[in-house]
Design a protein around this motif. Structure first.
Motif, mmCIF file in Angstrom:
data_model
loop_
_atom_site.group_PDB
_atom_site.id
_atom_site.type_symbol
_atom_site.label_atom_id
_atom_site.label_comp_id
_atom_site.label_asym_id
_atom_site.label_seq_id
_atom_site.Cartn_x
_atom_site.Cartn_y
_atom_site.Cartn_z
ATOM 1 N N VAL A 97 1.208 -0.954 -0.052
ATOM 2 C CA VAL A 97 0.050 0.147 0.172
ATOM 3 C C VAL A 97 0.745 0.797 0.056
ATOM 4 N N ASN A 98 0.267 2.352 -0.675
ATOM 5 C CA ASN A 98 0.913 3.770 -0.413
ATOM 6 C C ASN A 98 0.499 4.605 1.006
ATOM 7 N N LEU A 99 -0.407 4.414 1.449
ATOM 8 C CA LEU A 99 -0.827 5.164 2.573
ATOM 9 C C LEU A 99 -0.791 4.449 3.419
ATOM 10 N N ILE A 100 -1.049 4.408 5.319
ATOM 11 C CA ILE A 100 -1.806 3.273 5.924
ATOM 12 C C ILE A 100 -2.200 4.542 6.771
ATOM 13 N N LEU A 101 -3.347 3.843 6.807
ATOM 14 C CA LEU A 101 -4.303 4.556 7.607
ATOM 15 C C LEU A 101 -5.162 3.349 9.333
ATOM 16 N N HIS A 102 -3.488 4.001 10.407
ATOM 17 C CA HIS A 102 -4.003 3.546 11.602
ATOM 18 C C HIS A 102 -5.098 4.166 12.068
ATOM 19 N N VAL A 103 -5.923 2.880 12.074
ATOM 20 C CA VAL A 103 -7.116 2.383 13.300
ATOM 21 C C VAL A 103 -7.060 2.706 14.632
ATOM 22 N N LEU A 104 -7.255 3.555 15.405
ATOM 23 C CA LEU A 104 -6.834 3.557 16.440
ATOM 24 C C LEU A 104 -8.636 3.348 17.732
ATOM 25 N N ARG A 105 -7.940 2.494 18.642
ATOM 26 C CA ARG A 105 -9.636 2.373 19.384
ATOM 27 C C ARG A 105 -9.681 3.836 20.652
ATOM 28 N N VAL A 129 4.035 0.881 14.594
ATOM 29 C CA VAL A 129 5.150 0.915 14.059
ATOM 30 C C VAL A 129 6.157 0.047 14.220
ATOM 31 N N SER A 130 6.492 -0.332 15.866
ATOM 32 C CA SER A 130 7.554 -1.006 16.142
ATOM 33 C C SER A 130 8.019 -2.052 15.628
ATOM 34 N N GLU A 131 6.342 -3.596 14.945
ATOM 35 C CA GLU A 131 6.930 -4.034 14.088
ATOM 36 C C GLU A 131 7.029 -3.979 13.079
ATOM 37 N N LEU A 132 6.993 -2.976 12.271
ATOM 38 C CA LEU A 132 7.139 -2.117 11.143
ATOM 39 C C LEU A 132 8.818 -2.194 11.405
ATOM 40 N N MET A 133 8.866 -1.549 11.670
ATOM 41 C CA MET A 133 10.801 -0.883 12.161
ATOM 42 C C MET A 133 11.440 -2.457 11.969
ATOM 43 N N LEU A 134 10.640 -3.516 12.956
ATOM 44 C CA LEU A 134 11.866 -4.603 12.929
ATOM 45 C C LEU A 134 11.740 -5.400 11.667
ATOM 46 N N ILE A 186 12.772 8.442 11.154
ATOM 47 C CA ILE A 186 12.858 7.365 10.109
ATOM 48 C C ILE A 186 12.768 8.085 8.145
ATOM 49 N N ARG A 187 11.518 8.751 8.773
ATOM 50 C CA ARG A 187 10.301 9.168 7.585
ATOM 51 C C ARG A 187 11.757 10.752 6.470
ATOM 52 N N LYS A 188 12.062 11.585 7.762
ATOM 53 C CA LYS A 188 12.550 12.495 7.491
ATOM 54 C C LYS A 188 13.851 11.946 6.327
ATOM 55 N N LEU A 189 14.437 11.161 6.953
ATOM 56 C CA LEU A 189 16.119 10.452 6.659
ATOM 57 C C LEU A 189 15.700 10.449 5.262
ATOM 58 N N THR A 197 16.955 4.170 -1.516
ATOM 59 C CA THR A 197 17.564 2.799 -1.102
ATOM 60 C C THR A 197 16.658 1.739 -1.297
ATOM 61 N N VAL A 198 16.403 0.965 -0.185
ATOM 62 C CA VAL A 198 15.589 -0.495 0.350
ATOM 63 C C VAL A 198 14.304 0.355 0.595
ATOM 64 N N PRO A 199 12.427 0.116 -0.074
ATOM 65 C CA PRO A 199 12.128 0.324 0.432
ATOM 66 C C PRO A 199 11.385 -0.055 1.830
ATOM 67 N N LEU A 200 10.948 1.310 2.865
ATOM 68 C CA LEU A 200 10.936 0.882 4.224
ATOM 69 C C LEU A 200 9.178 1.010 4.497
ATOM 70 N N LEU A 201 8.998 0.133 5.418
ATOM 71 C CA LEU A 201 7.483 -0.358 5.761
ATOM 72 C C LEU A 201 7.259 1.399 6.886
ATOM 73 N N SER A 202 8.417 0.918 7.757
ATOM 74 C CA SER A 202 8.066 2.497 8.665
ATOM 75 C C SER A 202 8.448 3.764 8.092
ATOM 76 N N ALA A 203 8.097 3.971 7.214
ATOM 77 C CA ALA A 203 8.854 5.443 6.731
ATOM 78 C C ALA A 203 7.552 5.759 5.306
ATOM 79 N N LYS A 204 6.187 4.799 5.789
ATOM 80 C CA LYS A 204 5.423 5.145 4.525
ATOM 81 C C LYS A 204 4.213 6.018 5.104
#
Length: 367
Positions: A97-105, A129-134, A186-189, A197-204
Motif C-alpha cells: 500500500v502507498n498510505l497507511i491508515l492507522h485505526v486506533l480505538r 510501528v515497532s513491528e514495522l521497524m523490526l 526515519i521518514r525525514k531521513l 535505498t530499500v523501501p521501508l515500511l516505517s517510512a510510509k
C-alpha cells in the motif's frame, strides 16, 4: 492507477467496520481477532462538488467520479515481525500500500474484546510501528551485506562506490532512529535522502483514524485519547470518527440518512473527510474530461505531464499525443463557457505541461 490506502490496526479496533462503511462492502466484522485473514480491496468514489458544477454547465447525462482503493489488512499482534499471528502476511500486505491508515480505538466498551489491557491508542500505534521497524531492520541488514560485497568488488566504479558509501551512511542513520523507535526521523531521513535505498515500511506516509464512541460525536476532540493523538501527530494527521455511526449512515439513503445526521448533529459524513484526506495524502489530484455524455474525473499523481495524463484516458492518446486544450474549473465558475476562448482562458499546451488540480482537458492526437 494501482495506488492504495491500507487500513491497519490491532484486532477489534473497528477496521473492517470502517472498511465496509467506506466502500459499502460486506466484509465480515466479528468480535474476535483475525476475522479479516486475506486483505480485502475495494474501490470507493472520491467526493468532489466540482462535478456538480460541471454537469450543470455541460448538461451532461452522468458523472464518473475519481476513485481510490482501500485495503482492509488483517489485525496485527505484538511479535508480527517474528511471525506471530498473521505477521508475515500482514507485513507483506502493508508493503503493497502507498498510505497507511492507522485505526486506533479511543472508546471504552467491555463487550468488545481487547487483549492489550486499558485503552491506550498511542501504545497501540507504537506496537504496530515497532513491528514495522523490526521488519525494516531485516531489509536493512540484507542491503548492508550487499553493499559491503559491492564495495569489495574490483569492478565497482568510483562513482558507484561513492553512492554505496552514501547509502551505507543513510542506512546507519536509519538504524539509529529505529533503535530509538523514532518513526518521524526515519521518514525525514528517507524523504530528504539524495539517494535511493530499500523501501521501508516505517517510512510510509500515514493518517490516524481515531475511533470514538457515540458520546463523543458532538465534540470528539474533547476525548482525552484524541487530544493525546493530536498532540503527538498534529490535527492535520488525526481524523476522529465514530465508526459505528458512520457505518449505520452508510447503509441509509435519502430522508433517513438526513434525519440521522440531523439527530447526531453531523453536517458532513466523516467518511468523506477520510476519503478526501487519503486521496490528498496519496499525492493525487484530479483532472476532468467534459461533454454532453459525461463528466469524468481522472486521478493522477501530482507533477504528472499532460501526455502521461492522457495515457490514463487511453494509451492511444499518450502514444499519438499532439497537444491539449486546457482550462480550469475555476475559470468556468466565474466565466461563461462560450466566453472562455475570446478571453484567452483556453490554452494550448504541449506534452511537457504539468497538469494542475481541476484542469479540464481536450486531447488532440493522431495514431
Amino acid at each position: 492507477m494501482n495506488i492504495k490506502a491500507g487500513l491497519v490496526g490491532l484486532p477489534n479496533v473497528g477496521k473492517s467496520t470502517l472498511f465496509n462503511a467506506l466502500t459499502n462492502s460486506s466484509v465480515p466484522a466479528e468480535n474476535y481477532p483475525f476475522c479479516t485473514i486475506d486483505p480485502h480491496v475495494a474501490i470507493t468514489h472520491v467526493p468532489d462538488t466540482r462535478m456538480d458544477i460541471l454537469q450543470r454547465i455541460y448538461n451532461s447525462k452522468k458523472q464518473i467520479p475519481a476513485q481510490v482503493s482501500f485495503v482492509d489488512i488483517a489485525g496485527l499482534v505484538k511479535g508480527a515481525a517474528a511471525g506471530q499471528g498473521l505477521g508475515n502476511q500482514f507485513l507483506g500486505n502493508i508493503r503493497e500500500v502507498n498510505l497507511i491508515l492507522h485505526v486506533l480505538r479511543c472508546f471504552e466498551d467491555p463487550n468488545i474484546i481487547r487483549d492489550q489491557g486499558a485503552i491506550d491508542p498511542l501504545s497501540d500505534f507504537e506496537i504496530i510501528v515497532s513491528e514495522l521497524m523490526l521488519k525494516d531492520l531485516e531489509s536493512i541488514q540484507k542491503r548492508q551485506e550487499k553493499i559491503l560485497s559491492l564495495l569489495k568488488n574490483q569492478g565497482t566504479s568510483p562513482q558507484e562506490k561513492k553512492d554505496l558509501t552514501d547509502e551505507q551512511e543513510l542506512l546507519n542513520n536509519i538504524t539509529t532512529a529505529i533503535d530509538k523507535l523514532d518513526a518521524a526521523t526515519i521518514r525525514k531521513l528517507v524523504i530528504d535522502a539524495k539517494i535511493e535505498t530499500v523501501p521501508l515500511l516505517s517510512a510510509k506516509n500515514f493518517l490516524i483514524i481515531a475511533n470514538v464512541s457515540e458520546m463523543d460525536l458532538e465534540n470528539p476532540t474533547n476525548n482525552p485519547h484524541v487530544q493525546k493523538l493530536i498532540q503527538s501527530f498534529g490535527s492535520n494527521r488525526v481524523i476522529p470518527v465514530c465508526v459505528k455511526i458512520e457505518a449505520e449512515l452508510s447503509a441509509l439513503s435519502g430522508q433517513e440518512r438526513t434525519e440521522m445526521m440531523d439527530m447526531f448533529g453531523i453536517k458532513k459524513p466523516t467518511l468523506d473527510t477520510i476519503i478526501e484526506k487519503s486521496y490528498q495524502n496519496l499525492g493525487l489530484i484530479t483532472f476532468f474530461t467534459c461533454g454532453p455524455q459525461e463528466i469524468h474525473a481522472w486521478p493522477i499523481l501530482q507533477k504528472t505531464t499532460i501526455r502521461k495524463a492522457a495515457g490514463e484516458i487511453h494509451s492511444d492518446l499518450e502514444r499519438g499525443f499532439i497537444c491539449s486544450e486546457i482550462f480550469n474549473v475555476k475559470d468556468v465558475e466565474t466565466t461563461p463557457l462560450n466566453k472562455l476562448k475570446e478571453l484567452g482562458k483556453i490554452r494550448t499546451e504541449g506534452k511537457d505541461y504539468i497538469v494542475q488540480d481541476g484542469d479540464i482537458v481536450l486531447i488532440k492526437f493522431n495514431v
